[in-house]
Scaffold this active site. Structure first.
Site, short mmCIF file in Angstrom:
data_model
loop_
_atom_site.label_atom_id
_atom_site.label_comp_id
_atom_site.label_asym_id
_atom_site.label_seq_id
_atom_site.Cartn_x
_atom_site.Cartn_y
_atom_site.Cartn_z
N SER A 1 36.97 125.50 23.46
CA SER A 1 37.55 125.04 22.21
C SER A 1 38.52 123.90 22.47
O SER A 1 39.08 123.77 23.56
CB SER A 1 38.30 126.19 21.52
OG SER A 1 39.09 125.74 20.45
N TYR B 1 45.26 132.40 23.40
CA TYR B 1 43.95 131.85 23.06
C TYR B 1 43.67 130.60 23.87
O TYR B 1 42.58 130.44 24.45
CB TYR B 1 43.89 131.54 21.56
CG TYR B 1 42.59 130.90 21.13
CD1 TYR B 1 41.40 131.62 21.16
CD2 TYR B 1 42.56 129.58 20.68
CE1 TYR B 1 40.20 131.05 20.75
CE2 TYR B 1 41.36 129.00 20.27
CZ TYR B 1 40.19 129.73 20.31
OH TYR B 1 39.00 129.15 19.93
#
Length: 342
Positions: free
Chosen positions: A162, A188
């Site tokens: 990501s 994350y």
């Protein structure tokens, strides 16, 4: 050989869809595994692979949900597996190896985002454990089937990362937030950096055996369950929902539909344009540009996003071979396994 993080001008782009990039690709006789292949971009990936003729296996934590989502789609097999449960990973991989089939494509797609602090039974932070460690173990256990296919031709392992890798490097001294305050976005980001470094490490070890690895930023896709731990206010602040709480689709700003979000995965899994580029981090159906000093601070987190932020590219720490080796060693130690492709 160092990976060149530089676009190659593929002819596709942010608005390309999964079916656009897989058009003309023949996967008849090929076998693929797609984690999380029963929702969101994973499901779109499975559909595209089937359209090209591949047999697809979908490991699922929620088997009934997977059966419902994949009903009517032939050529797809479902097996039980939970990325937070090492025994279930071993069992799924063992069942596949017992079938004697080679594995041509492994799509490490499943993941969680912005989770509140949760630890698995081993004490591992859930985002790092789900997004990276579970896939590291799965790839290790499936290595004999990957190598079997690699001996006969190119095999690809694609890990979904990501743009969020910019939130944090991998903190090898404390990956599970045992000695630092927990921040769900840092956690994350660390897990997404780990996905990129894992592809780099796997390419360095598996490339000689015909097994090539890539990592992918699929774009910002709000039509999936990945956002379930974010509030509507956060989604509006991050610019992916409008003031009325409706999803914004604008591929020019990396705000994509599910079909567009699956495209880079499929491109990395199948495109002959990537021959010789193993280990690369890709976005918008091309190799991503390496960011320059100063650009790394432009994004912020979903709650501190800066206007005019650079919404693409990869940070140097995420494509550092030394960091990839450190992560590989850490992963082996945490999991108590040895993954030395040979």
């Amino acid at each position: 050989m160092p990976v060149r993080q530089e676009p190659i001008v593929s002819g596709f782009g942010a608005a390309s869809t999964a079916l656009d990039v897989i058009a003309g690709i023949d996967l008849a006789g090929k076998v693929a595994i797609v984690t999380g292949g029963y929702a969101g971009i994973g499901l779109e990936t499975v559909r595209a692979l089937r359209s090209a003729g591949a047999t697809v296996l979908v490991p699922a934590r929620d088997v009934p949900k997977a059966q419902a989502a994949l009903a009517g789609l032939d050529g797809v097999e479902i097996g039980a597996m939970d990325l937070l449960d090492p025994a279930s990973i071993d069992a799924f991989a063992a069942d596949f190896l017992d079938s004697g089939r080679p594995l041509h494509l492994l799509i490490n797609n499943a993941g969680i985002m912005a989770h509140l602090l949760t630890r698995d039974a081993r004490g591992f932070e859930a985002q790092f454990a789900t997004n990276h460690l579970g896939h590291f173990q799965l790839t290790a256990r499936l290595w004999p089937a990957l190598r079997q296919a690699g001996a006969a031709g190119g095999v690809r392992v694609v890990s979904l990362s990501s743009l969020g890798h910019r939130f944090s490097p991998v903190v090898v001294e404390d990956p599970n937030f045992e000695r630092r305050d927990y921040d769900r976005w840092s956690a994350y980001g660390q897990s997404k950096t780990a996905n990129i470094l894992f592809a780099l490490g796997l390419e360095a070890r598996g490339g000689a055996h015909g097994v090539h690895a890539f990592s992918v930023h699929p774009g910002t896709i709000v039509d999936t369950d990945l956002k379930r731990y974010m509030t509507q206010e956060e989604l509006i602040a991050f610019g992916v929902f409008d003031a009325e709480g409706k999803a914004i689709h604008d591929p020019a700003r990396n705000l994509k539909t599910v079909a567009q979000g699956a495209a880079t995965t499929l491109w990395c899994a199948t495109s002959p344009q990537l021959e010789g580029h193993g280990g690369a981090y890709c976005e918008n159906c091309d190799i991503a540009q390496l960011l320059q000093p100063g650009e790394e601070a432009a994004l912020g987190t979903p709650t501190t996003r800066r206007p005019g932020a650079v919404m693409g590219g990869v940070l140097p720490y995420a494509v550092d071979p030394a960091a990839a080796d450190q992560l590989w060693t850490l992963s082996e130690r945490l999991l108590g396994i040895t993954f030395r492709p040979a």
